[in-house]
Every structure is written in structure tokens, then in C-alpha cells.
Design an enzyme around this catalytic site. Structure first.
Site, PDB file in Angstrom:
ATOM      1  N   ASP A 177      -9.943   2.035  -8.056  1.00  0.00           N
ATOM      2  CA  ASP A 177      -8.611   1.537  -8.331  1.00  0.00           C
ATOM      3  C   ASP A 177      -8.045   2.185  -9.428  1.00  0.00           C
ATOM      4  O   ASP A 177      -8.223   1.791 -10.907  1.00  0.00           O
ATOM      5  CB  ASP A 177      -8.698  -0.219  -8.465  1.00  0.00           C
TER       6      ASP A 177
ATOM      7  N   GLU B 180      -7.023   3.769  -4.068  1.00  0.00           N
ATOM      8  CA  GLU B 180      -5.795   3.349  -3.550  1.00  0.00           C
ATOM      9  C   GLU B 180      -4.522   4.211  -3.696  1.00  0.00           C
ATOM     10  O   GLU B 180      -4.273   4.818  -4.412  1.00  0.00           O
ATOM     11  CB  GLU B 180      -5.457   2.137  -4.605  1.00  0.00           C
TER      12      GLU B 180
ATOM     13  N   ASP C 267      -9.924  -5.464 -11.488  1.00  0.00           N
ATOM     14  CA  ASP C 267      -9.834  -3.980 -11.303  1.00  0.00           C
ATOM     15  C   ASP C 267     -11.177  -3.414 -10.457  1.00  0.00           C
ATOM     16  O   ASP C 267     -11.225  -2.651  -9.556  1.00  0.00           O
ATOM     17  CB  ASP C 267      -9.719  -3.116 -12.485  1.00  0.00           C
TER      18      ASP C 267
END
Length: 217
Positions: A7, A68, A141
Site C-alpha cells: 500500500d 495499489e 496501511d
């Protein structure tokens, strides 16, 4: 299948490793966050992210890396930092020859919770349930990184089937296209039949069969 989910972020870059296959219980192998000081120079922060990701790659040896996909936000400064950290993750994985997959936040949410509009609390709760954890990973996160890894494990079989189908279709249509191009090339390359060469003494093809008579003096 062992997947490292990333992330991306400059201040906090979430990382999580999940192992398993689609349709079977998954196992969390590791989870954490790579942090950099907000007041440090951008270049030094990117180096810190790279070093942190390299350590995770060295320790856990993932077969795939799921990152991501960066999307547009109102805060340009935030999205720029996210994009830069994402590029570092892509670089680290590609340098080692590890396949990288990009998943949008809505794809990850839909895969893990069933809704592409789920909030972070819902994602954390489902990650905890799917990986049989005692509590949701902190900070968010880290939970998002695990969700990325889960998403990739579940979506990879379908993506592989689509890629195989596309490759099979291309292999079948390529010979036909090549044959069509060759036929078209032969057709356009044909020359018009040559005009017959008159024999000596024969009249010219353009000559009139009854030429006009000339005047006599």
C-alpha cells in the site's frame, strides 16, 4: 502462492505477505509498515522506502507483488507521494524479475468485502476474519497491504485464464492474418499481361485496316 501486498505511501508504506491459493484458507506470513520522516528530503525518503521494501523482499521471497494502483485525488501532493512510492515498489520487484500486479482500491474492497465502496474499518474487519487474526492489523496501511495480497490471490486465476484465452486467440488468428496478407500481397504484385509483339512486316496494332488514300499529283 506467496504475495507481497504494498500500500504505497511516503510517510507510511504498508506491506503485508499472504500465502495460499484461491478457494482455500489463506495465511498471513508477515505484516508491517515502512516509515519515513515527513521532514526529510524527498530523495532520502524514496531511498528509505526502497531499502525497506528490499528487506521485505529478501526476507519473505514473494512470488508476486501486488501494488495499489494510484488514482486521482483532490490532494495533488498526496497523490504525487503515493505515485512515487508506487514506482519504487515496481522498481524493486521488477529488478528481481518478480511479476507485479496493480489493483485499484475499489477492486481490492470488492474482492475482500464484496463492496467496492467499503470503508477502511470494513476492510480491516474482513482481513482479520479471512486471515484468522486476533485483531485488525494497525495502522490501516498494513491492513490495506494484506487486502491487496488477498485480492491478487483471488483474482490471479481469473486473470491467468483471460491471458491464456487471449494468447490462444492470438495464436489462432495470427496464421490466418499472415495468409490473408500474403494473398493480398500476391494479388497486388501481379503484372498486367504484356501486349503481343508484332512480327516483322505485320501492320502496327494502331494502324487502321483501311488507311486513307493519298492524292495523286
Amino acid at each position: 502462492m506467496r504475495v507481497l501486498g504494498v500500500d504505497p505511501g511516503l510517510t507510511r508504506c504498508g506491506v503485508g505477505v499472504v500465502e495460499g491459493v484461491a478457494g482455500r484458507p489463506l495465511t498471513m506470513v508477515g505484516v508491517g509498515v515502512v516509515r519515513t520522516p515527513a521532514d526529510a528530503d524527498l530523495g532520502h525518503r524514496l531511498v528509505a522506502v526502497e531499502q525497506g521494501l528490499e528487506q521485505w523482499l529478501d526476507e519473505y521471497r514473494p512470488e508476486f507483488v501486488a501494488v495499489e494502483r494510484v488514482f486521482s485525488q483532490h490532494n495533488v501532493r498526496t497523490v504525487m507521494g503515493t505515485a512515487q512510492a508506487s514506482a519504487v515498489a515496481l522498481l524493486c520487484a521488477s529488478r528481481r524479475g518478480i511479476p507485479v500486479a496493480l489493483h485499484t482500491p475499489s477492486e481490492v474492497k470488492a474482492a475482500v468485502t464484496g463492496s467496492g465502496r467499503a470503508d477502511k474499518a470494513q476492510v480491516g474487519a474482513m482481513v482479520t476474519r479471512l486471515l484468522r487474526l486476533d485483531a485488525p492489523p494497525k495502522p490501516a496501511d498494513a491492513a490495506d497491504a494484506l487486502a491487496l495480497a488477498i485480492c491478487h490471490i483471488w483474482r490471479a486465476p481469473a486473470q491467468n485464464r483471460l491471458q491464456q484465452a487471449a494468447a490462444l486467440h492470438a495464436s489462432r488468428t495470427a496464421p490466418r492474418a499472415a495468409t490473408a496478407r500474403a494473398a493480398a500481397s500476391r494479388a497486388t504484385g501481379r503484372r498486367a499481361p504484356a501486349a503481343p509483339v508484332p512480327s516483322p512486316g505485320s501492320p502496327s496494332p494502331d494502324a487502321s485496316p483501311n488507311p486513307p488514300k493519298g492524292r495523286t499529283a
